[in-house]
Design an enzyme around this catalytic site. Structure first.
Site, PDB file in Angstrom:
ATOM      1  N   HIS A 105       9.310  -3.348   3.366  1.00 37.54           N
ATOM      2  CA  HIS A 105       8.937  -3.625   1.971  1.00 37.54           C
ATOM      3  C   HIS A 105      10.181  -3.998   1.155  1.00 37.54           C
ATOM      4  O   HIS A 105      10.146  -4.906   0.329  1.00 37.54           O
ATOM      5  CB  HIS A 105       8.284  -2.395   1.341  1.00 37.54           C
ATOM      6  CG  HIS A 105       7.011  -1.946   2.010  1.00 37.54           C
ATOM      7  ND1 HIS A 105       6.922  -0.751   2.690  1.00 37.54           N
ATOM      8  CD2 HIS A 105       5.791  -2.518   2.103  1.00 37.54           C
ATOM      9  CE1 HIS A 105       5.692  -0.610   3.160  1.00 37.54           C
ATOM     10  NE2 HIS A 105       4.983  -1.670   2.822  1.00 37.54           N
ATOM     11  N   GLN A 110      -3.052 -11.994   8.012  1.00 39.36           N
ATOM     12  CA  GLN A 110      -3.208 -11.730   6.573  1.00 39.36           C
ATOM     13  C   GLN A 110      -2.493 -12.821   5.761  1.00 39.36           C
ATOM     14  O   GLN A 110      -3.057 -13.391   4.818  1.00 39.36           O
ATOM     15  CB  GLN A 110      -2.625 -10.347   6.264  1.00 39.36           C
ATOM     16  CG  GLN A 110      -2.408 -10.058   4.799  1.00 39.36           C
ATOM     17  CD  GLN A 110      -1.954  -8.636   4.574  1.00 39.36           C
ATOM     18  OE1 GLN A 110      -2.728  -7.698   4.744  1.00 39.36           O
ATOM     19  NE2 GLN A 110      -0.714  -8.439   4.187  1.00 39.36           N
ATOM     20  N   MET A 165       0.843  -1.201   0.000  1.00 37.37           N
ATOM     21  CA  MET A 165       0.000   0.000   0.000  1.00 37.37           C
ATOM     22  C   MET A 165       0.883   1.258   0.000  1.00 37.37           C
ATOM     23  O   MET A 165       0.428   2.339   0.378  1.00 37.37           O
ATOM     24  CB  MET A 165      -0.941  -0.005   1.196  1.00 37.37           C
ATOM     25  CG  MET A 165      -1.903  -1.185   1.155  1.00 37.37           C
ATOM     26  SD  MET A 165      -3.518  -0.841   1.850  1.00 37.37           S
ATOM     27  CE  MET A 165      -3.096  -0.450   3.519  1.00 37.37           C
ATOM     28  N   SER A 210       6.509  -0.100  10.138  1.00 37.97           N
ATOM     29  CA  SER A 210       5.149  -0.069   9.608  1.00 37.97           C
ATOM     30  C   SER A 210       4.898   1.319   9.044  1.00 37.97           C
ATOM     31  O   SER A 210       5.371   2.319   9.607  1.00 37.97           O
ATOM     32  CB  SER A 210       4.154  -0.352  10.736  1.00 37.97           C
ATOM     33  OG  SER A 210       2.863   0.068  10.355  1.00 37.97           O
ATOM     34  N   SER A 211       4.140   1.369   7.955  1.00 39.32           N
ATOM     35  CA  SER A 211       3.799   2.683   7.377  1.00 39.32           C
ATOM     36  C   SER A 211       3.030   3.513   8.392  1.00 39.32           C
ATOM     37  O   SER A 211       3.003   4.740   8.320  1.00 39.32           O
ATOM     38  CB  SER A 211       2.954   2.506   6.110  1.00 39.32           C
ATOM     39  OG  SER A 211       3.584   1.621   5.230  1.00 39.32           O
ATOM     40  N   GLU A 271      11.985  -0.110   4.862  1.00 44.86           N
ATOM     41  CA  GLU A 271      12.915  -1.247   4.771  1.00 44.86           C
ATOM     42  C   GLU A 271      12.204  -2.601   4.827  1.00 44.86           C
ATOM     43  O   GLU A 271      12.729  -3.590   4.325  1.00 44.86           O
ATOM     44  CB  GLU A 271      13.950  -1.186   5.900  1.00 44.86           C
ATOM     45  CG  GLU A 271      14.995  -0.091   5.737  1.00 44.86           C
ATOM     46  CD  GLU A 271      15.984  -0.377   4.603  1.00 44.86           C
ATOM     47  OE1 GLU A 271      16.204  -1.558   4.289  1.00 44.86           O
ATOM     48  OE2 GLU A 271      16.515   0.584   4.037  1.00 44.86           O
TER      49      GLU A 271
HETATM   50  P1  AMP Z   1       1.575  -2.793   3.496  1.00 47.51           P
HETATM   51  O1  AMP Z   1       2.118  -1.791   2.532  1.00 47.51           O
HETATM   52  O2  AMP Z   1       1.601  -2.338   4.913  1.00 47.51           O
HETATM   53  O3  AMP Z   1       0.243  -3.359   3.052  1.00 47.51           O
HETATM   54  O4  AMP Z   1       2.588  -4.022   3.461  1.00 47.51           O
HETATM   55  C1  AMP Z   1       2.939  -4.661   2.258  1.00 47.51           C
HETATM   56  C2  AMP Z   1       3.661  -5.934   2.600  1.00 47.51           C
HETATM   57  O5  AMP Z   1       4.844  -5.629   3.342  1.00 47.51           O
HETATM   58  C3  AMP Z   1       2.832  -6.886   3.465  1.00 47.51           C
HETATM   59  O6  AMP Z   1       3.039  -8.214   3.033  1.00 47.51           O
HETATM   60  C4  AMP Z   1       3.396  -6.661   4.850  1.00 47.51           C
HETATM   61  O7  AMP Z   1       3.254  -7.782   5.693  1.00 47.51           O
HETATM   62  C5  AMP Z   1       4.859  -6.403   4.522  1.00 47.51           C
HETATM   63  N1  AMP Z   1       5.502  -5.670   5.615  1.00 47.51           N
HETATM   64  C6  AMP Z   1       5.057  -4.547   6.234  1.00 47.51           C
HETATM   65  N2  AMP Z   1       5.881  -4.184   7.239  1.00 47.51           N
HETATM   66  C7  AMP Z   1       6.885  -5.107   7.271  1.00 47.51           C
HETATM   67  C8  AMP Z   1       8.034  -5.302   8.083  1.00 47.51           C
HETATM   68  N3  AMP Z   1       8.343  -4.466   9.081  1.00 47.51           N
HETATM   69  N4  AMP Z   1       8.829  -6.366   7.821  1.00 47.51           N
HETATM   70  C9  AMP Z   1       8.524  -7.230   6.812  1.00 47.51           C
HETATM   71  N5  AMP Z   1       7.441  -7.101   5.997  1.00 47.51           N
HETATM   72  C10 AMP Z   1       6.634  -6.062   6.227  1.00 47.51           C
END
Ligand code: AMP
Length: 273
Positions: free
Chosen positions: A34, A150, A27, A182-183, A32
């Site tokens: 991602h 998820q 999203m 986390s974003s 880092e």
């Molecule tokens: P998002 O943009 O938050 O929907 O995340 C996209 C993908 O990145 C999802 O599969 C998340 O689980 C993964 N992700 C988000 N934060 C982390 C993190 N700190 N370490 C590893 N993967 C992550």
């Protein structure tokens, strides 16, 4: 790096490519965490595609979709520097129409934990991931272990709908202080961020208890609850990798999950033992 927003254009382009494709749905507001998914995909596939799509259907009515961080230009630069082949950047109208076939998350597993406080969240997640996987048709798709529920539900969907993609689970990337990236972390004030460190703190506590021989789930949860007492706890759960509750820790088959709310921000974290 090519940027494509139209799903049909992307599908047509991919018909000309005869390579293994690694796909990372996101999203945006890339960090880092991602990048770690991207690195894994690049290492194990001949062609890498990242999607950025803030999916409206996974936000509940009371959640602020408009406030979700968007950093389109920075994200494009990050993707280019990371050396991906295609950035899929659709608009909402490219993905959804007015009258939709729906995919629903399973009755039990989709409505516990995060799905308990966000009842239609995983319907939206599975719907969009299903669409994205159909558009990209990757060999492998990469998801973070941080969003363990998820990951579990997407793996179930792929299995139950007999989809041809390997789901790869990637370890959580943390900041130097231990907080999972986390974003949503940018929503935290300095004070809130300090409080948030109790989350990895409680997971470390659990991990140390297990190392010292404590395997009883309830006892571990009690101690974790105590260490998180200043925060609004949504849940602390000890589950096996199939997401069943377990009375005792089973090494190499356990996930300890926590979700708390700090201010207006929900934060998830977990450890895999
Ligand atoms: P998002 O943009 O938050 O929907 O995340 C996209 C993908 O990145 C999802 O599969 C998340 O689980 C993964 N992700 C988000 N934060 C982390 C993190 N700190 N370490 C590893 N993967 C992550």
């Amino acid at each position: 790096m090519k940027i494509i927003s139209n799903p049909i254009e992307l599908k047509n382009y991919l018909k000309t490519i005869d390579k293994t494709i690694g796909f990372i749905p996101t999203m945006g507001a890339l960090h880092e965490g991602h990048l770690s998914l991207i690195k894994d995909a690049k290492k194990n596939n001949e062609f890498t595609i990242v999607s950025i799509f803030v999916n409206p259907t996974q936000f509940n009515a009371d959640e602020d979709l408009d406030k979700y961080p968007r950093r389109d230009e920075a994200d494009k630069k990050i993707c280019k520097l990371a050396g991906i082949d295609i950035l899929f950047f659709p608009n909402v109208n490219d993905i959804y129409s007015k009258d939709e076939v729906s995919i629903a998350s399973p009755n039990i597993r989709g409505y516990v934990l995060e799905g308990f406080t966000r009842p239609s969240h995983f319907n939206g997640v599975l719907t969009v991931v299903n669409k994205l996987l159909n558009i990209v048709n990757p060999s492998r798709a990469y998801f973070g272990k941080k969003d363990a529920q998820q990951l579990n539900l997407i793996s179930l969907m792929v299995k139950q709908l007999f989809m041809n993609v390997e789901i790869v689970a990637v370890n959580t990337v943390r900041d130097l202080d231990g907080l999972a990236l986390s974003s949503r972390n940018i929503y935290l004030s300095k004070e809130e961020r300090k409080k948030a460190l109790n989350i990895p703190g409680s997971l470390n506590l659990a991990s140390n208890l297990v190392k010292n021989g404590e395997l009883n789930s309830l006892k571990i949860i009690d101690k974790m609850r105590e260490s998180l007492k200043d925060l609004e706890i949504f849940y602390i759960e000890i589950l096996d990798r199939e997401f069943n509750q377990i009375k005792n820790i089973k090494l190499k088959n356990t996930i300890i999950l926590v979700e708390v709310k700090i201010g207006n921000t929900r934060l998830l974290d977990n450890i895999w033992l």
